[in-house]
Design an enzyme around this catalytic site. Sequence first.
Site, mmCIF file in Angstrom:
data_model
loop_
_atom_site.group_PDB
_atom_site.id
_atom_site.type_symbol
_atom_site.label_atom_id
_atom_site.label_comp_id
_atom_site.label_asym_id
_atom_site.label_seq_id
_atom_site.Cartn_x
_atom_site.Cartn_y
_atom_site.Cartn_z
ATOM 1 N N PRO A 1 0.787 -1.233 0.000
ATOM 2 C CA PRO A 1 0.000 0.000 0.000
ATOM 3 C C PRO A 1 0.818 1.281 0.000
ATOM 4 C CG PRO A 1 -0.186 -1.147 2.104
ATOM 5 C CD PRO A 1 0.488 -2.089 1.152
ATOM 6 N N ASN A 2 0.322 2.216 -0.792
ATOM 7 C CA ASN A 2 0.843 3.588 -0.922
ATOM 8 C C ASN A 2 2.110 3.692 -1.751
ATOM 9 O OD1 ASN A 2 -1.234 4.861 0.698
ATOM 10 N ND2 ASN A 2 -0.307 3.813 2.430
ATOM 11 N N ARG B 1 5.549 12.275 -3.158
ATOM 12 C CA ARG B 1 5.612 12.848 -1.803
ATOM 13 C C ARG B 1 6.749 12.197 -1.029
ATOM 14 N NH1 ARG B 1 1.233 11.213 1.176
ATOM 15 N NH2 ARG B 1 2.158 12.396 2.861
ATOM 16 N N TYR C 1 11.782 8.485 0.706
ATOM 17 C CA TYR C 1 11.671 7.422 -0.293
ATOM 18 C C TYR C 1 12.330 7.749 -1.634
ATOM 19 C CZ TYR C 1 8.251 5.728 3.071
ATOM 20 O OH TYR C 1 7.645 5.284 4.218
ATOM 21 N N ASN D 1 7.991 -5.825 -1.281
ATOM 22 C CA ASN D 1 7.961 -4.697 -0.347
ATOM 23 C C ASN D 1 6.542 -4.643 0.203
ATOM 24 O OD1 ASN D 1 7.908 -2.337 1.103
ATOM 25 N ND2 ASN D 1 9.104 -1.163 -0.370
ATOM 26 N N ALA E 1 3.331 -0.929 4.689
ATOM 27 C CA ALA E 1 2.844 -0.945 6.078
ATOM 28 C C ALA E 1 2.343 -2.328 6.507
ATOM 29 C CB ALA E 1 1.753 0.101 6.268
ATOM 30 N N HIS F 1 4.236 -4.622 9.106
ATOM 31 C CA HIS F 1 4.263 -4.468 10.555
ATOM 32 C C HIS F 1 3.113 -5.163 11.282
ATOM 33 C CE1 HIS F 1 7.360 -1.750 9.327
ATOM 34 N NE2 HIS F 1 6.507 -0.935 8.736
ATOM 35 N N ASP G 1 1.397 -15.408 6.515
ATOM 36 C CA ASP G 1 1.048 -16.798 6.198
ATOM 37 C C ASP G 1 1.223 -17.069 4.703
ATOM 38 O OD1 ASP G 1 0.513 -17.341 8.842
ATOM 39 O OD2 ASP G 1 -1.666 -17.194 8.653
ATOM 40 N N GLU H 1 12.312 -9.935 1.314
ATOM 41 C CA GLU H 1 11.608 -8.735 1.810
ATOM 42 C C GLU H 1 12.514 -7.525 1.569
ATOM 43 O OE1 GLU H 1 10.690 -8.995 5.992
ATOM 44 O OE2 GLU H 1 10.348 -6.829 6.148
ATOM 45 N N HIS I 1 12.873 -3.070 1.650
ATOM 46 C CA HIS I 1 12.361 -1.756 2.044
ATOM 47 C C HIS I 1 13.262 -0.687 1.458
ATOM 48 C CE1 HIS I 1 9.483 -3.527 4.765
ATOM 49 N NE2 HIS I 1 10.440 -4.359 5.139
ATOM 50 N N ILE I 2 12.643 0.392 1.026
ATOM 51 C CA ILE I 2 13.393 1.526 0.483
ATOM 52 C C ILE I 2 14.126 2.239 1.616
ATOM 53 C CG2 ILE I 2 13.153 3.752 -0.702
ATOM 54 C CD1 ILE I 2 10.549 2.480 -1.980
ATOM 55 N N SER I 3 13.399 2.522 2.677
ATOM 56 C CA SER I 3 13.991 3.152 3.865
ATOM 57 C C SER I 3 14.503 2.066 4.805
ATOM 58 C CB SER I 3 12.933 4.005 4.575
ATOM 59 O OG SER I 3 11.914 3.173 5.128
ATOM 60 N N ARG J 1 13.547 4.355 12.087
ATOM 61 C CA ARG J 1 12.346 5.198 12.061
ATOM 62 C C ARG J 1 11.475 4.941 13.304
ATOM 63 N NH1 ARG J 1 9.691 4.735 6.349
ATOM 64 N NH2 ARG J 1 8.648 6.623 7.116
ATOM 65 N N ARG K 1 7.677 0.609 13.275
ATOM 66 C CA ARG K 1 8.286 0.055 12.063
ATOM 67 C C ARG K 1 9.413 -0.933 12.372
ATOM 68 N NH1 ARG K 1 6.044 3.389 8.029
ATOM 69 N NH2 ARG K 1 5.696 5.504 8.759
HETATM 70 O O1 CA2 Z 1 10.765 1.762 3.355
HETATM 71 C C1 CA2 Z 1 9.899 1.060 2.824
HETATM 72 O O2 CA2 Z 1 10.015 0.576 1.702
HETATM 73 C C2 CA2 Z 1 8.570 0.833 3.554
HETATM 74 O O3 CA2 Z 1 8.131 -0.497 3.276
HETATM 75 C C3 CA2 Z 1 7.591 1.859 3.009
HETATM 76 C C4 CA2 Z 1 6.236 1.823 3.715
HETATM 77 C C5 CA2 Z 1 6.411 1.885 5.231
HETATM 78 O O4 CA2 Z 1 5.138 1.702 5.850
HETATM 79 C C6 CA2 Z 1 7.363 0.831 5.750
HETATM 80 O O5 CA2 Z 1 7.521 1.020 7.145
HETATM 81 C C7 CA2 Z 1 8.720 0.951 5.072
HETATM 82 C C8 CA2 Z 1 5.365 3.005 3.316
HETATM 83 C C9 CA2 Z 1 5.175 3.207 1.858
HETATM 84 C C10 CA2 Z 1 4.506 4.529 1.638
HETATM 85 O O6 CA2 Z 1 4.904 5.031 0.396
HETATM 86 C C11 CA2 Z 1 4.810 6.379 0.168
HETATM 87 C C12 CA2 Z 1 5.278 6.806 -1.030
HETATM 88 C C13 CA2 Z 1 5.236 8.151 -1.340
HETATM 89 C C14 CA2 Z 1 4.724 9.038 -0.435
HETATM 90 C C15 CA2 Z 1 4.262 8.604 0.776
HETATM 91 C C16 CA2 Z 1 4.296 7.251 1.078
#
Ligand code: CA2
Length: 145
Positions: free
Chosen positions: A10-11, A18, A23, A73, A76, A79, A86, A100, A102-104, A109, A113
Amino acid sequence: MSTVLVLNGPNLGRLGSREPEVYGDGSLADLEVLLRASAPEGVEIDLRQTDDEAELVHWLHEAVDTGRPVILNPAAFTHYSYALRDAAALVTKAGLLLIEVHISNPHSREEFRHTSVISGVATGVVAGFGFDSYGLALDYVTRAD
Ligand code: CA2
């Protein structure tokens, strides 16, 4: 292996629009171009994104049914989604790679997380390297699979 599934939760469809300080400024379309350029000849990249937990679960079932390795990836869902955990376990229990990514770096953080319910059933985890997290995972998958 001829196709690697690169699944995004998601997202992540909002990447590039943003929070570039967290990211980066690349979009998922940019990521797809990068991964296709770095994939060895004959390896296809099937990159997808969904905001829907059930769809992500179904894509992991598809990975099992088609025998495809997965770079995931979970965003959210990382978590708290036991349903995704599963489904991820089905992939690795089938003998398929599931990395798995993650970008960050979630560990640098907020506290919530720091927990991943996915890591315990993943083959490995790459986090904190921007889009290179995916590239590093792809390098491993193409050498190990
Ligand atoms: O660092 C990552 O790749 C995360 O999986 C990104 C998730 C975050 O919930 C994880 O803790 C770490 C969030 C992705 C949200 O993506 C956005 C992209 C652009 C603007 C805002 C959010």
